[in-house]
Design a protein around this motif. Structure first.
Motif, PDB file in Angstrom:
ATOM      1  N   SER A  32      -7.693   3.474   3.757  1.00 46.42           N
ATOM      2  CA  SER A  32      -7.418   4.828   4.282  1.00 46.42           C
ATOM      3  C   SER A  32      -7.658   5.941   3.276  1.00 46.42           C
ATOM      4  O   SER A  32      -7.628   7.116   3.642  1.00 46.42           O
ATOM      5  CB  SER A  32      -5.995   4.959   4.856  1.00 46.42           C
ATOM      6  N   TRP A  33      -7.874   5.618   1.997  1.00 50.62           N
ATOM      7  CA  TRP A  33      -8.151   6.655   0.997  1.00 50.62           C
ATOM      8  C   TRP A  33      -9.562   6.445   0.454  1.00 50.62           C
ATOM      9  O   TRP A  33     -10.023   5.304   0.333  1.00 50.62           O
ATOM     10  CB  TRP A  33      -7.149   6.575  -0.154  1.00 50.62           C
TER      11      TRP A  33
ATOM     12  N   PHE B 172      -6.367  10.358  -7.176  1.00 54.17           N
ATOM     13  CA  PHE B 172      -5.622  10.201  -5.925  1.00 54.17           C
ATOM     14  C   PHE B 172      -4.917  11.487  -5.499  1.00 54.17           C
ATOM     15  O   PHE B 172      -4.273  12.162  -6.297  1.00 54.17           O
ATOM     16  CB  PHE B 172      -4.576   9.086  -6.049  1.00 54.17           C
TER      17      PHE B 172
ATOM     18  N   LEU C  47      -3.235  13.064  -1.414  1.00 52.05           N
ATOM     19  CA  LEU C  47      -3.091  12.781   0.009  1.00 52.05           C
ATOM     20  C   LEU C  47      -4.152  13.479   0.849  1.00 52.05           C
ATOM     21  O   LEU C  47      -4.393  13.099   1.997  1.00 52.05           O
ATOM     22  CB  LEU C  47      -1.691  13.171   0.482  1.00 52.05           C
TER      23      LEU C  47
ATOM     24  N   ARG D  13      -8.096   1.674  -1.406  1.00 58.08           N
ATOM     25  CA  ARG D  13      -9.212   2.080  -0.552  1.00 58.08           C
ATOM     26  C   ARG D  13      -8.926   1.923   0.940  1.00 58.08           C
ATOM     27  O   ARG D  13      -9.771   2.234   1.775  1.00 58.08           O
ATOM     28  CB  ARG D  13     -10.453   1.260  -0.931  1.00 58.08           C
TER      29      ARG D  13
ATOM     30  N   TYR E 113       0.721   8.980  -6.270  1.00 57.20           N
ATOM     31  CA  TYR E 113       0.995  10.403  -6.080  1.00 57.20           C
ATOM     32  C   TYR E 113       1.895  10.935  -7.196  1.00 57.20           C
ATOM     33  O   TYR E 113       1.653  11.995  -7.774  1.00 57.20           O
ATOM     34  CB  TYR E 113       1.646  10.631  -4.717  1.00 57.20           C
TER      35      TYR E 113
ATOM     36  N   VAL F 146      -6.652  11.047   2.195  1.00 58.80           N
ATOM     37  CA  VAL F 146      -6.194   9.937   3.043  1.00 58.80           C
ATOM     38  C   VAL F 146      -6.574  10.252   4.482  1.00 58.80           C
ATOM     39  O   VAL F 146      -6.253  11.314   5.006  1.00 58.80           O
ATOM     40  CB  VAL F 146      -4.670   9.733   2.925  1.00 58.80           C
TER      41      VAL F 146
ATOM     42  N   VAL G 170       1.125   7.531   6.518  1.00 54.99           N
ATOM     43  CA  VAL G 170      -0.121   6.804   6.249  1.00 54.99           C
ATOM     44  C   VAL G 170      -0.479   5.942   7.465  1.00 54.99           C
ATOM     45  O   VAL G 170       0.393   5.303   8.057  1.00 54.99           O
ATOM     46  CB  VAL G 170       0.069   5.909   4.997  1.00 54.99           C
TER      47      VAL G 170
ATOM     48  N   ILE H  11      -0.617  14.319   6.010  1.00 55.80           N
ATOM     49  CA  ILE H  11      -1.798  13.537   6.380  1.00 55.80           C
ATOM     50  C   ILE H  11      -2.219  13.835   7.818  1.00 55.80           C
ATOM     51  O   ILE H  11      -3.394  14.082   8.092  1.00 55.80           O
ATOM     52  CB  ILE H  11      -1.529  12.031   6.204  1.00 55.80           C
TER      53      ILE H  11
ATOM     54  N   PHE I 269       0.646   4.126  -2.867  1.00 53.10           N
ATOM     55  CA  PHE I 269       0.362   5.541  -2.611  1.00 53.10           C
ATOM     56  C   PHE I 269       1.453   6.424  -3.201  1.00 53.10           C
ATOM     57  O   PHE I 269       1.170   7.489  -3.764  1.00 53.10           O
ATOM     58  CB  PHE I 269       0.213   5.793  -1.109  1.00 53.10           C
TER      59      PHE I 269
ATOM     60  N   ARG J   6       0.838  -1.203   0.000  1.00 57.09           N
ATOM     61  CA  ARG J   6       0.000   0.000   0.000  1.00 57.09           C
ATOM     62  C   ARG J   6       0.876   1.257   0.000  1.00 57.09           C
ATOM     63  O   ARG J   6       0.570   2.232  -0.692  1.00 57.09           O
ATOM     64  CB  ARG J   6      -0.931   0.016   1.202  1.00 57.09           C
ATOM     65  N   THR J   7       1.967   1.249   0.760  1.00 60.12           N
ATOM     66  CA  THR J   7       2.885   2.393   0.755  1.00 60.12           C
ATOM     67  C   THR J   7       3.444   2.625  -0.641  1.00 60.12           C
ATOM     68  O   THR J   7       3.496   3.762  -1.129  1.00 60.12           O
ATOM     69  CB  THR J   7       4.035   2.162   1.753  1.00 60.12           C
TER      70      THR J   7
END
Length: 469
Positions: free
Chosen positions: A270-271, A288, A290, A268, A33, A293, A229, A158, A29, A25-26
């Protein structure tokens, strides 16, 4: 940033194991971005831990990134190949009086920790080697001279404004006794030297951030923007771990998940974008940011991932679905196999399967030269009473010209009528004869996928089975 082309993000895994869900996931993201703003995404392998880093782990991470479709613009860059740059920067800090050699033994450090705890103080290094002006030795490490007062603050993309008192931080080690940099130092030098503008990572790194900011400042580097995140939790609200099930990205591939489904699901966590749940990759790139998030931890729900996977299976192109299932079928070394059969077999099960493994297992009967009947199904449906309808089908099917779904359906109904039985007394024995099971795709679907000759062959085998009883 106004100049979108300036944005540079990175994903920097340590090759000490597989790529897990949190790391994926990191990476996603950071990738989204960079792609959203037309910037660059850098892949850096942080392999300075020579004891734990392995080539196998590196390859496993690269395989997972490729499977997820997270392509990188630069890299993979290996941190261990940059050690001389790190050492030069360490020497720079020593020469400027911002770092120093320390020869405290593990026993001294433990006594220091215990004393601090007994006195109600933060158990940090007490700086006893700061002004000893030690030289480098076999057991010396290099420590950064942290400011004793003031605060280090940053505006997290965030979490919002975050502040740490410098007196709570310690003189962290920046170079180990083996001459290799520690994580906090190497990551600062590499991010700065690679002109990373946005450091997006898990919030377990928040406590590292003030230390890294102080290192940026000591080295004269411009600061990137930081975004932390939220962590991913299991259904029991504990941090996601092996006890919650698979955590490896490639384990999900092995379980029959499609990369598009996993990417959609990870995005999805956290976003969000309103109530929308299903996103194409192009939509994710377009939408997308931040800003959307959340700050709260995300909960990993396997059932929701299965629901998404089922959606993508239904929408998947025939050839792509067959390719995904073929990896599983080829492992079985089936005696009958060709690409056309694979496509049709996958298509027969796409509407009733949640994973590729379910498709592969359910459709396996198509590729067998000889069926093994499920005992209960055979005992119930391959009986002497079923022989007459099956013989009628076998006798009349060669002459059937309209070998389509409609033609086959009409043909089977005419057989039932001529035999004076209800359709179920034709359908169920034929189903077991063709698939070996009591449940299967429609008879017309199976007969088209098997083809007329293999259909007749299986009916003959079923009649032989009945005759033996």
């Amino acid at each position: 940033m106004n100049n979108k082309e300036c944005i540079r993000t990175r994903f920097a895994p340590s090759p000490t194991g597989f790529l897990h869900i949190g790391g994926a996931r990191t990476a996603l993201f950071n990738w989204l971005y960079a792609r959203h703003f037309g910037g660059s995404f850098v892949l850096r392998v942080e392999d300075t831990d020579q004891q734990r880093s392995t080539a196998e782990s590196t390859q496993a991470i690269l395989d997972a990134m490729n499977w997820l479709g997270l392509d990188w613009d630069e890299g993979p860059i290996f941190q261990a190949e940059r050690v001389e740059i790190h050492r030069q920067k360490v020497r720079q800090l020593i020469a400027e009086g911002k770092a120093y050699y320390c020869n405290c033994s593990p026993e001294e450090l433990e006594d220091m920790r215990k004393t601090a705890l007994q006195q109600g103080r933060n158990p940090k290094y007490d700086g006893r080697c700061r002004d000893k002006h030690l030289e480098q030795g076999a057991d010396t490490v290099v420590r950064f001279r942290c400011p004793d007062s003031g605060s280090t603050e940053f505006d997290d993309l965030i979490k919002g404004p975050i502040s740490f008192r410098n007196e709570e931080l310690d003189d962290l080690i920046i170079e180990r006794s083996d001459g290799y940099p520690t994580y906090n130092f190497a990551v600062v030098v590499d991010d700065a030297e690679m002109a990373i503008t946005h450091v997006i990572r898990g919030d377990d790194h928040i406590n590292n951030t003030p230390r890294q900011i102080l290192l940026y400042q000591a080295l004269g580097y411009p600061l990137p923007r930081f975004g932390h995140v939220p962590m991913i939790l299991g259904d029991d609200k504990a941090r996601l771990s092996k006890r919650h099930g698979a955590t490896s990205v490639m384990a999900y591939k092995d379980m029959g998940f499609l990369p598009e489904a996993l990417v959609n699901y990870l995005a999805r966590l956290s976003w969000s974008h309103g109530d929308q749940e299903i996103f194409s990759r192009a939509e994710l790139v377009e939408l997308f940011d931040l800003d959307a998030v959340g700050k709260s931890a995300a909960v990993f729900n396997q059932e929701k991932l299965l629901w998404l996977n089922q959606h993508y299976i239904k929408e998947y192109p025939r050839d792509s679905l067959a390719s995904a299932a073929t990896e599983f079928w080829k492992e079985k070394n089936f005696p009958i196999f060709d690409n056309a059969l694979a496509e049709q077999a996958a298509a027969d099960f796409k509407g009733r399967s949640k994973t590729i493994v379910e498709i592969a297992e359910a459709a396996a009967f198509y590729f067998l030269d000889e069926l093994v009947y499920e005992e209960e199904a055979a005992n119930k449906f391959l009986t002497p009473d079923a022989a007459a309808p099956l013989r009628a089908i076998h006798a009349e099917l060669p002459a059937l010209a309209d070998y389509t779904k409609d033609g086959i359906d009409a043909f089977l109904r005419s057989v039932a009528e001529s035999c004076g039985v209800k359709m179920k007394f034709v359908a169920q024995p034929l189903r077991v004869a063709l698939s070996g099971k009591a449940t299967s795709p429609g008879l017309d679907e199976m007969m088209i996928t098997l083809g007329k000759e293999r259909t007749l062959k299986r009916i003959r085998e079923a009649l032989s089975f009945i005759a033996k009883d």
